[in-house]
Design a protein around this motif. Sequence first.
Motif, PDB file in Angstrom:
ATOM      1  N   SER A 151       1.327  -1.607   0.152  1.00 34.24           N
ATOM      2  CA  SER A 151       0.300   0.387  -0.109  1.00 34.24           C
ATOM      3  C   SER A 151       0.918   1.263   0.091  1.00 34.24           C
ATOM      4  CB  SER A 151      -0.806  -0.014   0.964  1.00 34.24           C
ATOM      5  OG  SER A 151      -1.771   1.265   1.395  1.00 34.24           O
ATOM      6  N   ASN A 152       0.472   2.368  -0.401  1.00 35.69           N
ATOM      7  CA  ASN A 152       0.671   3.694   0.024  1.00 35.69           C
ATOM      8  C   ASN A 152       0.192   4.564   0.823  1.00 35.69           C
ATOM      9  OD1 ASN A 152       3.035   3.135  -1.679  1.00 35.69           O
ATOM     10  ND2 ASN A 152       2.143   2.550  -3.686  1.00 35.69           N
ATOM     11  N   GLU A 153      -1.191   3.954   1.174  1.00 32.38           N
ATOM     12  CA  GLU A 153      -1.704   5.457   1.656  1.00 32.38           C
ATOM     13  C   GLU A 153      -1.309   5.445   3.335  1.00 32.38           C
ATOM     14  OE1 GLU A 153      -4.040   6.413   0.172  1.00 32.38           O
ATOM     15  OE2 GLU A 153      -3.989   4.963  -0.861  1.00 32.38           O
ATOM     16  N   PRO A 154      -1.927   6.839   3.844  1.00 31.13           N
ATOM     17  CA  PRO A 154      -0.905   7.238   4.753  1.00 31.13           C
ATOM     18  C   PRO A 154      -1.335   6.523   5.681  1.00 31.13           C
ATOM     19  CG  PRO A 154      -2.497   8.599   3.986  1.00 31.13           C
ATOM     20  CD  PRO A 154      -2.861   7.928   2.909  1.00 31.13           C
ATOM     21  N   ASP A 155      -2.650   5.811   5.864  1.00 29.14           N
ATOM     22  CA  ASP A 155      -3.320   5.365   7.729  1.00 29.14           C
ATOM     23  C   ASP A 155      -2.816   4.147   7.356  1.00 29.14           C
ATOM     24  OD1 ASP A 155      -3.670   8.409   8.132  1.00 29.14           O
ATOM     25  OD2 ASP A 155      -5.492   8.461   7.696  1.00 29.14           O
ATOM     26  N   LEU A 156      -2.444   3.271   8.254  1.00 28.55           N
ATOM     27  CA  LEU A 156      -2.429   1.769   8.748  1.00 28.55           C
ATOM     28  C   LEU A 156      -2.519   1.289   9.841  1.00 28.55           C
ATOM     29  CD1 LEU A 156       1.161   2.055   6.595  1.00 28.55           C
ATOM     30  CD2 LEU A 156      -0.811   1.429   5.365  1.00 28.55           C
ATOM     31  N   PRO A 157      -2.840   0.113  10.365  1.00 32.00           N
ATOM     32  CA  PRO A 157      -3.037  -0.311  11.033  1.00 32.00           C
ATOM     33  C   PRO A 157      -1.380  -0.684  11.951  1.00 32.00           C
ATOM     34  CG  PRO A 157      -2.610  -2.064   9.454  1.00 32.00           C
ATOM     35  CD  PRO A 157      -2.654  -1.495   8.958  1.00 32.00           C
ATOM     36  N   VAL A 158      -1.152  -0.246  13.400  1.00 29.19           N
ATOM     37  CA  VAL A 158      -0.051  -0.164  13.997  1.00 29.19           C
ATOM     38  C   VAL A 158       0.462  -1.463  14.537  1.00 29.19           C
ATOM     39  CG1 VAL A 158      -1.807   2.214  15.624  1.00 29.19           C
ATOM     40  CG2 VAL A 158      -2.021  -0.154  16.328  1.00 29.19           C
ATOM     41  N   CYS A 159      -0.177  -2.262  13.703  1.00 27.49           N
ATOM     42  CA  CYS A 159       0.805  -3.072  13.587  1.00 27.49           C
ATOM     43  C   CYS A 159       2.055  -3.577  13.052  1.00 27.49           C
ATOM     44  CB  CYS A 159      -0.151  -4.817  13.811  1.00 27.49           C
ATOM     45  SG  CYS A 159      -0.792  -4.062  11.803  1.00 27.49           S
ATOM     46  N   ILE A 160       1.857  -2.443  11.894  1.00 31.51           N
ATOM     47  CA  ILE A 160       3.019  -2.542  10.874  1.00 31.51           C
ATOM     48  C   ILE A 160       4.325  -1.789  11.436  1.00 31.51           C
ATOM     49  CG2 ILE A 160       3.443  -1.445   9.232  1.00 31.51           C
ATOM     50  CD1 ILE A 160       1.880  -3.445   8.080  1.00 31.51           C
ATOM     51  N   ASP A 161       5.578  -2.855  11.531  1.00 26.26           N
ATOM     52  CA  ASP A 161       6.458  -2.166  12.426  1.00 26.26           C
ATOM     53  C   ASP A 161       7.836  -2.170  11.404  1.00 26.26           C
ATOM     54  OD1 ASP A 161       7.008  -4.638  11.975  1.00 26.26           O
ATOM     55  OD2 ASP A 161       6.368  -5.856  14.658  1.00 26.26           O
ATOM     56  N   ARG A 162       7.831  -2.793  10.487  1.00 22.33           N
ATOM     57  CA  ARG A 162       8.514  -2.628   8.757  1.00 22.33           C
ATOM     58  C   ARG A 162       8.387  -2.297   7.708  1.00 22.33           C
ATOM     59  NH1 ARG A 162      13.013  -6.305  12.133  1.00 22.33           N
ATOM     60  NH2 ARG A 162      14.693  -5.666   9.825  1.00 22.33           N
ATOM     61  N   ILE A 163       8.816  -1.619   7.167  1.00 19.12           N
ATOM     62  CA  ILE A 163       9.002  -1.298   5.915  1.00 19.12           C
ATOM     63  C   ILE A 163       9.593  -1.260   4.945  1.00 19.12           C
ATOM     64  CG2 ILE A 163       8.215   1.330   4.735  1.00 19.12           C
ATOM     65  CD1 ILE A 163       7.424   2.577   7.968  1.00 19.12           C
ATOM     66  N   ALA A 164       9.554  -1.155   3.786  1.00 21.08           N
ATOM     67  CA  ALA A 164      10.453  -1.648   2.924  1.00 21.08           C
ATOM     68  C   ALA A 164       9.851  -1.129   1.444  1.00 21.08           C
ATOM     69  CB  ALA A 164      11.193  -3.138   2.980  1.00 21.08           C
ATOM     70  N   VAL A 165      10.827  -1.128   0.102  1.00 27.78           N
ATOM     71  CA  VAL A 165      10.780  -0.741  -1.275  1.00 27.78           C
ATOM     72  C   VAL A 165      11.572  -1.313  -2.848  1.00 27.78           C
ATOM     73  CG1 VAL A 165       9.657   1.979  -0.717  1.00 27.78           C
ATOM     74  CG2 VAL A 165      12.480   1.102  -1.624  1.00 27.78           C
ATOM     75  N   ILE A 166      11.199  -1.146  -3.259  1.00 25.39           N
ATOM     76  CA  ILE A 166      12.232  -1.941  -4.092  1.00 25.39           C
ATOM     77  C   ILE A 166      12.445  -1.110  -4.812  1.00 25.39           C
ATOM     78  CG2 ILE A 166      11.623  -3.932  -5.680  1.00 25.39           C
ATOM     79  CD1 ILE A 166       9.612  -5.193  -4.810  1.00 25.39           C
ATOM     80  N   GLU A 167      13.408  -1.124  -4.986  1.00 28.17           N
ATOM     81  CA  GLU A 167      14.665  -0.139  -5.561  1.00 28.17           C
ATOM     82  C   GLU A 167      15.666  -1.094  -6.730  1.00 28.17           C
ATOM     83  OE1 GLU A 167      16.508   2.224  -3.237  1.00 28.17           O
ATOM     84  OE2 GLU A 167      14.338   3.559  -2.857  1.00 28.17           O
ATOM     85  N   ALA A 168      15.641  -0.733  -7.809  1.00 30.67           N
ATOM     86  CA  ALA A 168      16.348  -1.529  -9.337  1.00 30.67           C
ATOM     87  C   ALA A 168      16.170  -3.047  -9.047  1.00 30.67           C
ATOM     88  CB  ALA A 168      17.889  -0.832  -8.867  1.00 30.67           C
ATOM     89  N   GLY A 169      15.251  -3.705  -8.433  1.00 36.02           N
ATOM     90  CA  GLY A 169      14.808  -4.623  -8.836  1.00 36.02           C
ATOM     91  C   GLY A 169      15.721  -6.470  -7.081  1.00 36.02           C
ATOM     92  N   LYS A 170      15.331  -4.406  -5.784  1.00 40.12           N
ATOM     93  CA  LYS A 170      15.994  -5.291  -4.630  1.00 40.12           C
ATOM     94  C   LYS A 170      15.768  -4.693  -3.478  1.00 40.12           C
ATOM     95  CE  LYS A 170      21.233  -6.180  -5.946  1.00 40.12           C
ATOM     96  NZ  LYS A 170      20.746  -6.059  -7.629  1.00 40.12           N
ATOM     97  N   LEU A 171      14.774  -5.608  -2.558  1.00 40.68           N
ATOM     98  CA  LEU A 171      14.350  -4.845  -2.180  1.00 40.68           C
ATOM     99  C   LEU A 171      15.510  -3.818  -0.692  1.00 40.68           C
ATOM    100  CD1 LEU A 171      11.166  -6.310  -0.013  1.00 40.68           C
ATOM    101  CD2 LEU A 171      13.122  -5.961   2.208  1.00 40.68           C
ATOM    102  N   VAL A 172      14.927  -2.845  -0.186  1.00 46.99           N
ATOM    103  CA  VAL A 172      15.520  -1.842   0.588  1.00 46.99           C
ATOM    104  C   VAL A 172      14.463  -1.633   1.468  1.00 46.99           C
ATOM    105  CG1 VAL A 172      16.576   0.570   0.796  1.00 46.99           C
ATOM    106  CG2 VAL A 172      16.508  -0.733  -1.665  1.00 46.99           C
ATOM    107  N   GLU A 173      15.062  -1.504   3.008  1.00 47.91           N
ATOM    108  CA  GLU A 173      14.012  -1.244   4.430  1.00 47.91           C
ATOM    109  C   GLU A 173      14.418  -0.035   4.214  1.00 47.91           C
ATOM    110  OE1 GLU A 173      13.134  -2.585   8.814  1.00 47.91           O
ATOM    111  OE2 GLU A 173      15.013  -3.498   8.257  1.00 47.91           O
ATOM    112  N   ILE A 174      13.332   0.923   4.844  1.00 49.34           N
ATOM    113  CA  ILE A 174      13.073   2.058   5.337  1.00 49.34           C
ATOM    114  C   ILE A 174      12.819   2.461   6.696  1.00 49.34           C
ATOM    115  CG2 ILE A 174      13.315   2.608   2.440  1.00 49.34           C
ATOM    116  CD1 ILE A 174      11.082   3.516   3.069  1.00 49.34           C
ATOM    117  N   SER A 175      12.725   3.660   6.386  1.00 52.21           N
ATOM    118  CA  SER A 175      11.838   4.048   8.688  1.00 52.21           C
ATOM    119  C   SER A 175      11.028   5.052   7.995  1.00 52.21           C
ATOM    120  CB  SER A 175      12.876   5.276   9.157  1.00 52.21           C
ATOM    121  OG  SER A 175      13.279   6.130   8.204  1.00 52.21           O
ATOM    122  N   ALA A 176      10.068   5.307   8.721  1.00 53.41           N
ATOM    123  CA  ALA A 176       9.034   5.695   8.411  1.00 53.41           C
ATOM    124  C   ALA A 176       8.800   6.997   8.445  1.00 53.41           C
ATOM    125  CB  ALA A 176       8.037   5.882   9.866  1.00 53.41           C
ATOM    126  N   ASP A 177      10.235   7.617   8.411  1.00 55.22           N
ATOM    127  CA  ASP A 177      10.150   9.158   8.080  1.00 55.22           C
ATOM    128  C   ASP A 177      10.684   9.428   6.758  1.00 55.22           C
ATOM    129  OD1 ASP A 177      10.083  10.178  10.926  1.00 55.22           O
ATOM    130  OD2 ASP A 177      11.797  10.201  11.497  1.00 55.22           O
TER     131      ASP A 177
END
Length: 491
Positions: free
Chosen positions: A204-230
Amino acid sequence: MIQPVVHITKLNLKYRHKPVLEDLCWTINRGENWLLCGASGTGKTSLAKAIAGLTHSYGNIAISFDPESSLPAMVYYVANWFQFKDLEGQSNFYYQQRYNKQAVETTATVQVELESFGKKYGLELNTAEGILTALGFSGLKNATLIQLSSGEHKKLQLVKALWLKPQLLILDLPYNGLDTLSRQNLNTLLEEITESGTQLILISNEPDLPVCIDRIAVIEAGKLVEISADQRNQNEPEHLMKPVPAFLSDVPVPFSSEQVVKMVDVNIRYGDKQVLKNINWEVKAGEKWVLHGHNGSGKSTLLSLICGDHPQAYANDFHLFGNKRGSGESIWEIKERIGLISPELHWYFDPSATVWQSIVSGFYNSSGLYCDPGYTKKAQADELIHYFGLEEYKDTLMNELPLGKQRLALLARTIVKNPELLILDEPCQGLDQQQTRHFNKLVDDLCKNGTTLIYVGHFEAQVPECIEKRILLENGEVKSVKTIAQKTYTN
């Protein structure tokens, strides 16, 4: 020692010989709930399907379920689209078929669908009642699948997933088509099932998510990259807007009437169920409206009247472009003056057409292209392909594109004939945030030339600035009609 539930190493996946995932690695440990976000077309859905075993990939995906858990030891994937079949096993539906009595009679009801799902997984139907109530779905058990709106189909998928409570649940764009209250209730339900042991991968790209979500990632150039909420909340750099194609800067065909839509005490009923009740609404030429209402409030039915698709238009006091429906005009004469995009149109659109064919088909209001359009129409389609950045996909089949690219092609189809009336029903479903902003700026530019607009969008960020009036439906009735000065929408 931390126990990984999903362990992916060197995952590779190609789409039409083009690399999508390249040596991707990802470990999901027990108890973690992930958000997978980012730009459309980066491979999020492909990765989800690979984890669920629904697409072929190269590499290693190891999944370790908890043998002590009482939850089903399975990965359950909820796609953005729900594909259903009629009672004869057919799934080749067409757009107007949902208003065909024979089609309704040959399609299963929600009750039958739920009973079949419960039987397959050993679930008691009464244990789903709380979920049905929370998502506002209890009253739809007797509705047939073909009668459901896109938001209601989304809810049906979510009901099944939440009812099943698998050990690993993957939800692909779960908020698409849901109203504000349903999104809030969905988040509460997701928090409840994660407390009982289900782990989530949420796309999802929506701003309001369940509080249980504790890890965030994107895919860049075919690879998974973990990012922060900020990092996720940082605004992406805006791409420069291309000039609107010159043919879209022209004023649409001269208005034959100052009144585009007029409804007087319009009622729509299916047997004992009244979907619209005493609707009174007037849309004048050049006005910009937003149509709001919760899921099931009657928005889709109201739009189907305007687009000429609903047969009960003839039984009501209903005028389009100054003419009473049933006064001799054909459905195609109506559609010549309207540009439409909706989740339902996307759902039933011919997936075997190429991007270029799909855009040109907008001149003919067809699903696919069946004639030579001539030089001018070809040139205008090419201009829109350039404007939306679809050059490399021009000859690609629609069903081979990521969802966001499909939606861009259909948006181009909607505006290609510079219609007198634009009906945009949740046009930004499947687009990332940058694409959404870009499209709404385009809508603002298009509407400077006098185009009449009816826009449906649940999210505040997905409503263009040109909107000046708002109509709110509630349970099939007009709750309010007002002029607005700024975007303050929450429905």
